[in-house]
Design an enzyme around this catalytic site. Structure first.
Site, PDB file in Angstrom:
ATOM      1  N   PRO A  64       0.818  -1.221   0.000  1.00  8.91           N
ATOM      2  CA  PRO A  64       0.000   0.000   0.000  1.00  8.91           C
ATOM      3  C   PRO A  64       0.849   1.268   0.000  1.00  8.91           C
ATOM      4  O   PRO A  64       0.342   2.355  -0.251  1.00  8.91           O
ATOM      5  CB  PRO A  64      -0.845  -0.100   1.278  1.00  8.91           C
ATOM      6  CG  PRO A  64      -0.397  -1.291   2.020  1.00  8.91           C
ATOM      7  CD  PRO A  64       0.608  -2.040   1.203  1.00  8.91           C
ATOM      8  N   GLU A  88       1.535  -6.070   6.915  1.00  2.00           N
ATOM      9  CA  GLU A  88       2.271  -5.259   7.897  1.00  2.00           C
ATOM     10  C   GLU A  88       3.560  -4.741   7.290  1.00  2.00           C
ATOM     11  O   GLU A  88       4.122  -3.766   7.764  1.00  2.00           O
ATOM     12  CB  GLU A  88       2.610  -6.055   9.162  1.00  2.00           C
ATOM     13  CG  GLU A  88       1.419  -6.317  10.064  1.00  2.00           C
ATOM     14  CD  GLU A  88       0.859  -7.710   9.875  1.00  2.00           C
ATOM     15  OE1 GLU A  88       1.066  -8.298   8.783  1.00  2.00           O
ATOM     16  OE2 GLU A  88       0.210  -8.207  10.796  1.00  2.00           O
ATOM     17  N   ARG A 126      -4.361  -9.142 -20.301  1.00  2.00           N
ATOM     18  CA  ARG A 126      -5.375  -8.853 -21.313  1.00  2.00           C
ATOM     19  C   ARG A 126      -4.886  -7.852 -22.355  1.00  2.00           C
ATOM     20  O   ARG A 126      -5.493  -7.700 -23.415  1.00  2.00           O
ATOM     21  CB  ARG A 126      -6.692  -8.432 -20.682  1.00  2.00           C
ATOM     22  CG  ARG A 126      -6.665  -7.081 -19.999  1.00  2.00           C
ATOM     23  CD  ARG A 126      -7.900  -6.904 -19.144  1.00  2.00           C
ATOM     24  NE  ARG A 126      -9.140  -7.023 -19.910  1.00  2.00           N
ATOM     25  CZ  ARG A 126      -9.595  -6.114 -20.764  1.00  2.00           C
ATOM     26  NH1 ARG A 126      -8.904  -5.021 -20.973  1.00  2.00           N
ATOM     27  NH2 ARG A 126     -10.734  -6.303 -21.401  1.00  2.00           N
ATOM     28  N   ASP A 151     -11.568  -0.099 -24.161  1.00  2.00           N
ATOM     29  CA  ASP A 151     -11.824  -0.174 -22.728  1.00  2.00           C
ATOM     30  C   ASP A 151     -11.977   1.186 -22.075  1.00  2.00           C
ATOM     31  O   ASP A 151     -11.445   2.169 -22.553  1.00  2.00           O
ATOM     32  CB  ASP A 151     -10.630  -0.835 -22.024  1.00  2.00           C
ATOM     33  CG  ASP A 151     -10.680  -2.333 -22.102  1.00  2.00           C
ATOM     34  OD1 ASP A 151     -11.709  -2.855 -22.539  1.00  2.00           O
ATOM     35  OD2 ASP A 151      -9.677  -2.966 -21.726  1.00  2.00           O
TER      36      ASP A 151
HETATM   37  N1  ADE Z   1      -0.798  -5.177   0.143  1.00  2.00           N
HETATM   38  C1  ADE Z   1      -1.709  -4.792   1.046  1.00  2.00           C
HETATM   39  N2  ADE Z   1      -2.494  -3.834   0.581  1.00  2.00           N
HETATM   40  C2  ADE Z   1      -2.098  -3.573  -0.692  1.00  2.00           C
HETATM   41  C3  ADE Z   1      -2.507  -2.673  -1.703  1.00  2.00           C
HETATM   42  N3  ADE Z   1      -3.513  -1.815  -1.529  1.00  2.00           N
HETATM   43  N4  ADE Z   1      -1.843  -2.694  -2.873  1.00  2.00           N
HETATM   44  C4  ADE Z   1      -0.812  -3.531  -3.067  1.00  2.00           C
HETATM   45  N5  ADE Z   1      -0.378  -4.402  -2.155  1.00  2.00           N
HETATM   46  C5  ADE Z   1      -1.011  -4.427  -0.968  1.00  2.00           C
END
Ligand code: ADE
Length: 229
Positions: free
Chosen positions: A90, A117, A155, A170
């Site tokens: 994230p 984490e 794709r 798309d």
């Molecule tokens: N691992 C945990 N959350 C994630 C996300 N939003 N994007 C990529 N990997 C992740």
């Protein structure tokens, strides 16, 4: 042809999506070669441990560098292509259609999925990996994020879709959301297909679709219009 290696703690998460539909066909036709490697196989611990408590304290566990590095070095020599190494997190740059197009031009991707984490920072720096996030929410691990990237990238490979035009039309390919689509029947439970789509006037239809795309984008994703300028 693209080769995708995935380093993961849960290789079975990938089994079902990779054995269906377009991804299955891409593999059967030799457009996609995919290899899943279990990071736990590279643990040096009797309990196959791959994570540990963070230095400095705090909740959760962090992926240890040792097993990931050993797994990565093993995976590297499975193919001569260098490709790109991507850590799913994230904290990464946000994945979008432009990134999917960029990645679809590579010969090889090495995706590293970890626990949410996080990773010991030396994994990112030591492997020279780029970080990618699929959106501003937290998943339990990088597996589904890796799967999303695989799906979006494959794709786009020439020959992956039955109809060569479908990827070009798309949503996002022009920075706009797609216009509404209709198929048979003409009237369904009292709801009619817009007259214009039955008119056979291709110029008018194209104009209507463009208008609808703009309208939807304005209502649902004004950020896309701003990005488009
Ligand atoms: N691992 C945990 N959350 C994630 C996300 N939003 N994007 C990529 N990997 C992740």
């Amino acid at each position: 042809m693209i080769r995708i290696d995935v380093l993961t703690l849960f290789p079975h998460v990938f089994d079902s999506p990779l054995s269906c539909s377009i991804l299955k066909r891409a593999r059967d036709n030799g457009l996609l070669e995919i290899a899943l490697t279990d990071v736990r196989d590279f643990s040096t611990d009797n309990y196959r441990k791959v994570d540990d408590k963070p230095y400095g304290g705090g909740p959760g566990m962090v992926m240890m560098p040792g097993p990931v590095f050993d797994c990565y070095e093993h995976v590297r020599q499975l193919s001569p292509e260098k490709g790109r190494t991507i850590l799913l997190s994230p904290q990464g740059q946000k994945f979008d259609q432009a990134k999917a197009v960029e990645l679809s031009r590579e010969k090889r991707l090495i995706l590293i999925a970890g626990k949410y984490e996080g990773f010991d920072e030396r994994i990112r720096t030591g492997l020279g990996a780029e970080q990618i996030s699929i959106g501003d929410y937290v998943l339990n691990g990088g597996e589904l994020a890796a799967m999303v990237i695989i799906d979006a990238v494959v794709r786009l490979l020439p020959g992956a879709l039955g109809d060569e035009d479908s990827a070009k039309n798309d949503s996002f390919s022009e920075g706009l959301l797609e216009y509404p689509q209709y198929t048979r029947p003409e009237v369904f439970r009292g709801m009619k297909v817009p007259e214009i789509l039955l008119s056979g006037d291709h110029a008018k239809i194209a104009e209507w679709r463009k208008q609808q795309s703009l309208e939807r984008t304005k209502n649902n994703r004004p950020d896309l219009l701003r990005k488009r300028g």
